[in-house]
Design a protein around this motif. Sequence first.
Motif, PDB file in Angstrom:
ATOM      1  N   THR A 135      41.842  41.156  44.399  1.00  0.00           N
ATOM      2  CA  THR A 135      40.578  40.771  44.830  1.00  0.00           C
ATOM      3  C   THR A 135      40.765  40.285  46.146  1.00  0.00           C
ATOM      4  N   ALA A 136      41.419  39.018  46.173  1.00  0.00           N
ATOM      5  CA  ALA A 136      41.873  38.592  47.589  1.00  0.00           C
ATOM      6  C   ALA A 136      42.354  39.378  48.561  1.00  0.00           C
ATOM      7  N   SER A 137      43.311  40.249  48.018  1.00  0.00           N
ATOM      8  CA  SER A 137      44.036  41.356  49.167  1.00  0.00           C
ATOM      9  C   SER A 137      42.901  42.345  49.640  1.00  0.00           C
ATOM     10  N   LEU A 138      41.954  42.637  48.635  1.00  0.00           N
ATOM     11  CA  LEU A 138      40.922  43.691  48.938  1.00  0.00           C
ATOM     12  C   LEU A 138      40.097  42.946  49.890  1.00  0.00           C
ATOM     13  N   ARG A 139      39.728  41.773  49.711  1.00  0.00           N
ATOM     14  CA  ARG A 139      38.689  40.945  50.416  1.00  0.00           C
ATOM     15  C   ARG A 139      39.282  40.975  51.983  1.00  0.00           C
ATOM     16  N   LYS A 140      40.478  40.557  51.981  1.00  0.00           N
ATOM     17  CA  LYS A 140      41.110  40.424  53.322  1.00  0.00           C
ATOM     18  C   LYS A 140      40.822  41.913  54.033  1.00  0.00           C
ATOM     19  N   MET A 141      41.300  42.703  53.343  1.00  0.00           N
ATOM     20  CA  MET A 141      41.300  44.250  53.803  1.00  0.00           C
ATOM     21  C   MET A 141      39.877  44.415  54.548  1.00  0.00           C
ATOM     22  N   TYR A 142      38.817  44.191  53.689  1.00  0.00           N
ATOM     23  CA  TYR A 142      37.514  44.239  54.291  1.00  0.00           C
ATOM     24  C   TYR A 142      37.070  43.167  55.413  1.00  0.00           C
ATOM     25  N   GLU A 143      37.656  42.233  55.314  1.00  0.00           N
ATOM     26  CA  GLU A 143      37.539  41.347  56.607  1.00  0.00           C
ATOM     27  C   GLU A 143      38.277  41.740  57.900  1.00  0.00           C
ATOM     28  N   THR A 144      39.344  42.374  57.729  1.00  0.00           N
ATOM     29  CA  THR A 144      40.174  42.493  59.066  1.00  0.00           C
ATOM     30  C   THR A 144      40.112  43.830  59.380  1.00  0.00           C
ATOM     31  N   GLU A 145      39.588  44.901  58.902  1.00  0.00           N
ATOM     32  CA  GLU A 145      39.672  46.133  59.116  1.00  0.00           C
ATOM     33  C   GLU A 145      38.291  46.735  59.240  1.00  0.00           C
ATOM     34  N   ASP A 146      38.079  47.442  60.471  1.00  0.00           N
ATOM     35  CA  ASP A 146      36.680  47.628  60.904  1.00  0.00           C
ATOM     36  C   ASP A 146      36.220  49.195  60.301  1.00  0.00           C
ATOM     37  N   ARG A 147      37.127  49.904  59.854  1.00  0.00           N
ATOM     38  CA  ARG A 147      37.106  50.973  59.116  1.00  0.00           C
ATOM     39  C   ARG A 147      37.926  51.442  57.976  1.00  0.00           C
ATOM     40  N   ILE A 148      37.493  51.695  57.029  1.00  0.00           N
ATOM     41  CA  ILE A 148      38.428  52.206  55.911  1.00  0.00           C
ATOM     42  C   ILE A 148      38.180  53.521  55.515  1.00  0.00           C
ATOM     43  N   HIS A 149      38.937  54.541  55.797  1.00  0.00           N
ATOM     44  CA  HIS A 149      38.662  55.655  55.809  1.00  0.00           C
ATOM     45  C   HIS A 149      37.309  56.228  56.390  1.00  0.00           C
ATOM     46  N   THR A 150      36.296  56.657  55.807  1.00  0.00           N
ATOM     47  CA  THR A 150      35.040  57.084  56.687  1.00  0.00           C
ATOM     48  C   THR A 150      33.896  56.158  56.287  1.00  0.00           C
ATOM     49  N   MET A 151      34.478  54.805  55.605  1.00  0.00           N
ATOM     50  CA  MET A 151      33.317  53.669  55.574  1.00  0.00           C
ATOM     51  C   MET A 151      33.406  53.024  56.832  1.00  0.00           C
ATOM     52  N   ASP A 152      32.163  52.667  57.281  1.00  0.00           N
ATOM     53  CA  ASP A 152      32.098  51.639  58.439  1.00  0.00           C
ATOM     54  C   ASP A 152      32.054  50.497  58.063  1.00  0.00           C
ATOM     55  N   VAL A 153      33.242  49.615  57.965  1.00  0.00           N
ATOM     56  CA  VAL A 153      33.153  48.361  57.348  1.00  0.00           C
ATOM     57  C   VAL A 153      32.638  47.191  58.212  1.00  0.00           C
ATOM     58  N   LYS A 154      32.401  47.802  59.615  1.00  0.00           N
ATOM     59  CA  LYS A 154      32.189  46.821  60.538  1.00  0.00           C
ATOM     60  C   LYS A 154      30.575  46.597  60.449  1.00  0.00           C
ATOM     61  N   ALA A 155      29.822  47.637  60.087  1.00  0.00           N
ATOM     62  CA  ALA A 155      28.378  47.790  59.974  1.00  0.00           C
ATOM     63  C   ALA A 155      28.134  47.186  58.766  1.00  0.00           C
ATOM     64  N   MET A 156      28.949  47.153  57.808  1.00  0.00           N
ATOM     65  CA  MET A 156      28.587  46.501  56.411  1.00  0.00           C
ATOM     66  C   MET A 156      28.747  44.969  56.668  1.00  0.00           C
ATOM     67  N   ARG A 157      29.257  44.461  57.455  1.00  0.00           N
ATOM     68  CA  ARG A 157      29.693  42.933  57.356  1.00  0.00           C
ATOM     69  C   ARG A 157      28.421  42.150  57.195  1.00  0.00           C
ATOM     70  N   PRO A 158      27.367  42.434  57.927  1.00  0.00           N
ATOM     71  CA  PRO A 158      26.116  41.581  57.636  1.00  0.00           C
ATOM     72  C   PRO A 158      25.721  41.560  56.230  1.00  0.00           C
TER      73      PRO A 158
END
Lengths: 257, 257
Positions: B215-238
């Motif tokens: 869970t921690a690793s995954l969280r870190k991934m979502y915090e540090t990377e702006d996109r994960i395959h087609t998912m726009d992580v940056k836009a989801m941050r709020p």
Amino acid sequence: MPQTNPGQLWKVGELAGRTGLTVRTLHHYDAIGLLSPSGRTGSAHGSGHRLYTAADVARLQQVLSLKALGFSLEQVSEYLSRGDYDPRQVVRLHLERVRAQAAELREITARLTALADALDRQEVVSADEFLNTIEGMTMLDKYYTPEQLEQIKARGEQVGEERIREVEAEWPRLMAAVQAEMDAGTDPADPKVQAFAHKWVSLVNEFTGGDPGITASLRKMYETEDRIHTMDVKAMRPMFEYMNKAFAAAGIKLPGA
Amino acid sequence: MPQTNPGQLWKVGELAGRTGLTVRTLHHYDAIGLLSPSGRTGSAHGSGHRLYTAADVARLQQVLSLKALGFSLEQVSEYLSRGDYDPRQVVRLHLERVRAQAAELREITARLTALADALDRQEVVSADEFLNTIEGMTMLDKYYTPEQLEQIKARGEQVGEERIREVEAEWPRLMAAVQAEMDAGTDPADPKVQAFAHKWVSLVNEFTGGDPGITASLRKMYETEDRIHTMDVKAMRPMFEYMNKAFAAAGIKLPGA
DNA sequence: CTTGAACCTCACGTTACGTCAGGCCGTACC
DNA sequence: GGTACGGCCTGACGTAACGTGAGGTTCAAG
């Protein structure tokens, strides 16, 4: 039937069966002089069966820990024949390595999970995602460079040595204090006991490094085994239960729970 | 300079550098026909430089996952040439394997910790303690038997397939609902949002298997990377931040926190 | 057009055992 | 006290997955 006493001896097959190694491997270690059994059976002229002592078993553990650190068998031989080595340090180095590997496995898990997810959704998966996954995998079976080893070694000596003694000195004191409260019939929710509970978890955490998985494994070990080296775990169980009540009252959760 | 576009090509050295493999290894895989690059440079008569495509990279990942499962390179070749194989399954199998290894590493850590402790105290350490430690170590680099593989495979198909679809179907719904509350300016402590928060963690836990490290690793991934395959992580941050507030209000802690 | 880094193809070497082959040991059973 | 048979013994060759040069070629930068 095979003995079970102290002063026990193992034949190759027995040792192999117990350790998960193969007979051939033990033969090999003997052939290259890395681990030769201390004894042999009868044998007037022919060559008797190999007999491994507890000391041999201890050496075997050292061999395998060093191998796990990335040493070649020849390097392991060298290392172990240099008189100035410390078995405890080998274990500590291995421990450090295992912890690092666990961290890498988590990384890989995250990558693979993301990958599986992406593939499951039939999406176009970017090459970068594959590359990151691959990179993680290859890192896992890379060994330490000599410099890294030195660094870990230094850290282990510095922090470890003295702090371990300190922590160890605190356990008996803490346990004596807790026992006193138990004998006095103090409620586990009593502030005095609560303070002990907090001290308890901090000592545990220092031991485990705060890793939840390790804490859980350790807890399981203390729950299922009656003695751990010279420690009479069984006799300590009432105290464990008492402390569990204290934890509950304090709202403390150990990382593994 | 090397391209970075889609349709990217890698030369051996580049690919090796990026993946952590060696050039020799990639040569070897080519030589045995396990992974031959789709392209080569110029080359009128002589042999040009190898050029790996994104598809080659994807195949490389499959190769390494299968290798990690204990297949020999020849078996990997066979497996990948049988048309009826599923890349997703390979990843899932590998994932399962990695999880098992993580569990074994925890076991080893506990054993080594106990051993280090015993040695530090100059106590007489029982042979059993060494033997248990050794056994743990050897188990780590044992591979699955074909039967075990089949079993995991079956389980993955059965549980995985349908449940994964279900969970995946729930995410968009949940996120849409949360977005609506955000737009409406609802307080994160509002009971409606709290319910979403609980749903959220349960989905996350289903994905991670409840493992705190993952869970921690995954969280870190979502915090540090702006996109994960087609998912726009940056836009989801709020939304993530909004949910974090909701977690705090609900007293929820994700396993990794 | 040159030059150095990175690439190419042989080809033999290496590590840590696996895998027979042919014979000996030891202990459980009659 | 013989014997049977599972486990052990010592060679000795085989193997997987690359490592490590040797000697020549390609390519992108200057």
